[in-house]
Every structure is written in C-alpha cells, then in structure tokens.
Design a protein around this motif. Structure first.
Motif, mmCIF file in Angstrom:
data_model
loop_
_atom_site.group_PDB
_atom_site.id
_atom_site.type_symbol
_atom_site.label_atom_id
_atom_site.label_comp_id
_atom_site.label_asym_id
_atom_site.label_seq_id
_atom_site.Cartn_x
_atom_site.Cartn_y
_atom_site.Cartn_z
ATOM 1 N N ILE A 19 15.267 13.444 35.081
ATOM 2 C CA ILE A 19 15.720 14.006 33.802
ATOM 3 C C ILE A 19 16.410 15.353 34.014
ATOM 4 O O ILE A 19 17.510 15.592 33.492
ATOM 5 C CB ILE A 19 14.530 14.143 32.836
ATOM 6 C CG1 ILE A 19 14.026 12.751 32.427
ATOM 7 C CG2 ILE A 19 14.922 14.948 31.596
ATOM 8 C CD1 ILE A 19 12.779 12.755 31.595
ATOM 9 N N LEU A 20 15.777 16.245 34.775
ATOM 10 C CA LEU A 20 16.357 17.569 34.976
ATOM 11 C C LEU A 20 17.760 17.494 35.560
ATOM 12 O O LEU A 20 18.629 18.316 35.232
ATOM 13 C CB LEU A 20 15.461 18.390 35.911
ATOM 14 C CG LEU A 20 14.062 18.745 35.399
ATOM 15 C CD1 LEU A 20 13.307 19.555 36.447
ATOM 16 C CD2 LEU A 20 14.125 19.505 34.092
ATOM 17 N N ARG A 30 20.633 24.890 30.046
ATOM 18 C CA ARG A 30 19.261 24.508 29.711
ATOM 19 C C ARG A 30 18.406 24.336 30.965
ATOM 20 O O ARG A 30 17.197 24.556 30.941
ATOM 21 C CB ARG A 30 19.262 23.211 28.900
ATOM 22 C CG ARG A 30 17.887 22.864 28.347
ATOM 23 C CD ARG A 30 17.929 21.634 27.483
ATOM 24 N NE ARG A 30 16.606 21.295 26.980
ATOM 25 C CZ ARG A 30 16.298 20.162 26.364
ATOM 26 N NH1 ARG A 30 17.242 19.256 26.166
ATOM 27 N NH2 ARG A 30 15.079 19.933 25.956
ATOM 28 N N LEU A 31 19.046 23.935 32.041
ATOM 29 C CA LEU A 31 18.325 23.630 33.272
ATOM 30 C C LEU A 31 17.829 24.878 33.991
ATOM 31 O O LEU A 31 16.704 24.906 34.497
ATOM 32 C CB LEU A 31 19.244 22.826 34.196
ATOM 33 C CG LEU A 31 18.711 22.470 35.586
ATOM 34 C CD1 LEU A 31 17.441 21.643 35.481
ATOM 35 C CD2 LEU A 31 19.794 21.720 36.366
ATOM 36 N N LEU A 64 20.481 17.438 32.821
ATOM 37 C CA LEU A 64 20.529 18.442 31.764
ATOM 38 C C LEU A 64 21.697 19.396 31.985
ATOM 39 O O LEU A 64 22.079 19.667 33.130
ATOM 40 C CB LEU A 64 19.228 19.244 31.739
ATOM 41 C CG LEU A 64 17.946 18.513 31.353
ATOM 42 C CD1 LEU A 64 16.764 19.475 31.429
ATOM 43 C CD2 LEU A 64 18.061 17.919 29.953
ATOM 44 N N ASN A 69 10.276 20.865 26.135
ATOM 45 C CA ASN A 69 10.325 21.011 27.589
ATOM 46 C C ASN A 69 9.157 20.267 28.225
ATOM 47 O O ASN A 69 8.611 20.708 29.239
ATOM 48 C CB ASN A 69 10.275 22.500 27.985
ATOM 49 C CG ASN A 69 11.552 23.221 27.612
ATOM 50 O OD1 ASN A 69 12.623 22.619 27.557
ATOM 51 N ND2 ASN A 69 11.443 24.510 27.344
ATOM 52 N N TRP A 77 11.005 12.648 27.079
ATOM 53 C CA TRP A 77 11.319 14.061 27.269
ATOM 54 C C TRP A 77 11.479 14.686 25.893
ATOM 55 O O TRP A 77 12.330 14.283 25.106
ATOM 56 C CB TRP A 77 12.609 14.187 28.078
ATOM 57 C CG TRP A 77 13.254 15.534 28.134
ATOM 58 C CD1 TRP A 77 14.432 15.904 27.550
ATOM 59 C CD2 TRP A 77 12.798 16.692 28.843
ATOM 60 N NE1 TRP A 77 14.734 17.203 27.848
ATOM 61 C CE2 TRP A 77 13.744 17.719 28.644
ATOM 62 C CE3 TRP A 77 11.670 16.962 29.614
ATOM 63 C CZ2 TRP A 77 13.604 18.993 29.187
ATOM 64 C CZ3 TRP A 77 11.525 18.219 30.162
ATOM 65 C CH2 TRP A 77 12.477 19.218 29.951
ATOM 66 N N THR A 126 22.520 12.436 26.343
ATOM 67 C CA THR A 126 21.485 13.414 26.636
ATOM 68 C C THR A 126 20.238 12.663 27.074
ATOM 69 O O THR A 126 19.842 11.693 26.418
ATOM 70 C CB THR A 126 21.157 14.246 25.389
ATOM 71 O OG1 THR A 126 22.326 14.960 24.985
ATOM 72 C CG2 THR A 126 20.032 15.253 25.680
#
Length: 259
Positions: free
Chosen positions: A143-144, A151-152, A147, A108, A105, A211
């Motif tokens: 991953i999302l 940021r998401l 976050l 983006n 990642w 992260t």
C-alpha cells in the motif's frame, strides 16, 4: 492524540482510547486522559451507553458495547472490499496451503477485514480486527508504495525504526527506493517480518481514483515455498487484486449512473 475540535470529535475521542493494551477505563481515568470536565464526560458516556457503544459494570469501568458487534456484522455485508474480494480469498486458499487476507487501509491504519484459511492451524499475529504495523510486512509495503509522496514521507518518518529493523534501509531515501521497486513489481514480499517463519505476498487494491484502499495477501509457511512458488503465488495475488479493483470500480460506476 490530536485535540478534538467539535462535539462529534470529542465524543469519538472517547471511543479512540480503547485499545488492545487498554480495554477498560474508569470515569476518572477518562477525565485525566481526555481532559474533559466531569459533566461533559458523563454526558458523552451516557450518550455512548444509550447507543450501545459502551457498557459499564458497577464499581468498575467502561468497555466497548454490543453496538460495535452489530455494526461489524453490517460492515461484513456492505463493505465493497469484502463483497468484491471474499471469493478470491477462497480461491487462493483452495489453491495454496495458506491464509488469504483482505486488509483495508483507512486513515493511517491497516486492518484485516476478512480472511480464509486452508491450513489446520493457521499462524497469524494479526487476525481480523487487529491493526497491523506500518513499518513491517508485505501488506504495508504493497500500500505505501502507491501513496503520493506528500502523504508517504510522514509515514516513513514515523516508522523508520521499523523499516531499519527489517533491513529495508537506514534512511528515508533507502526506504523510498525499496518502495519504488515494489511499485514497479506490483506486489510486495516479506519473510518473517510480521509472524516468524511466515512469508507474506501482497498486492494493492485501488478505488476508482487509483488510490489504494486495501491489499490482498497470502501468508504461508516459509518451509512450504521456494522462489519459483513465490513467483507463482505473486501472479495469482496480483491478478486477484486487479480483478477486485475492477469490481469495486464497476460497482461505483453503476451506482453513480443510478443516482
């Protein structure tokens, strides 16, 4: 494309226009696309050609050059995610008839950086080096889900149509609720969202600051799995993600101690 602010950003913007859909550009096309003057553009092109990042053909356009391949080789030998994760890909591929992937990642974007397959004809819509969609698939959700919300939210907004198309909800709140469930489970599962007939099971890999920096994933033919086997695979995938995270963290701590 965000307007480049300095010389380095302007040079890098030349490389950014090369995509799978557009592999070759003429000088005139680059001037129109980037808005650079002719002297400025050709100064940048000469710099990139001399460094091997671009090549050109007589009476044709510019394409990416061999320096990209050289740097890819070096990345394979130095990327902490690949170094920590490759053996786990091999173990997963030996245990199940599947393709095991490591996905990084960055910015983006989601990009497969390593994979091992134990099938004779592996099925994948996104082989190593091809960016993956943000709104589809287990890798993206793994991953999302981890976050920070600030940021998401923009990412969900930009990919909401994709989330709707795969049935994850009709609104941003619906998608957030789905991702909350993924975060609680520690892994994500998707059925045929990226490649038809293929199940994806993915778990996030973190850096020392917790992260997400990537994901480890198994893709397997849907005809080969049942709910029980998916539960079994998810356990192995989650454990591999935890151990890869631990390895990356330990390596960073050791490096910091030697500085």
């Amino acid at each position: 494309m965000t307007e480049p602010k300095n010389t380095l950003e302007r040079v890098l913007a030349v490389l950014e226009v090369f995509t799978e859909e557009r592999l070759e550009w003429t000088g005139e096309e680059l001037m129109e696309e980037l808005g650079y003057s002719r002297p400025t553009l050709y100064r940048y092109l000469k710099t990139l050609k001399d460094a091997g990042f671009l090549i050109s053909r007589p009476n044709a356009g510019f394409t990416l050059g061999p320096k990209v391949v050289e740097m890819d080789y070096l990345m394979r030998k130095s990327d902490p995610l690949i170094l920590a994760g490759h053996d786990y890909l091999t173990q997963l591929a030996q245990r199940f008839s599947c393709t095991a992937l490591l996905v990084r990642w960055y910015g983006n974007r989601l990009l497969c950086v390593d994979s091992v397959s134990s099938t004779t004809n592996p099925i994948s819509s996104y082989p190593r080096g091809r960016p993956m969609p943000l709104g589809r698939g287990a890798i993206s959700r793994s991953i999302l889900a981890f976050l920070p919300k600030r940021r998401l939210l923009p990412l969900i907004t930009n990919s909401l149509d994709d989330f709707k198309a795969v049935g994850l909800g009709e609104s941003i709140d619906d998608v957030l609720q789905t991702l909350k469930s993924v975060r609680k489970a520690g892994y994500a599962t998707a059925y045929g969202e990226v490649t038809p007939g293929v199940v994806g099971i993915a778990a996030p890999v973190f850096d020392a600051g917790r992260t997400p920096v990537g994901s480890i994933c198994i893709t397997i033919k849907g005809s080969l799995v049942s709910g029980t086997l998916i539960d079994e695979i998810s356990g192995y995938v989650r454990q591999a993600a935890v151990e890869i995270t631990g390895s990356i963290t330990r390596d960073r701590d050791i490096h910091n101690l030697t500085l």
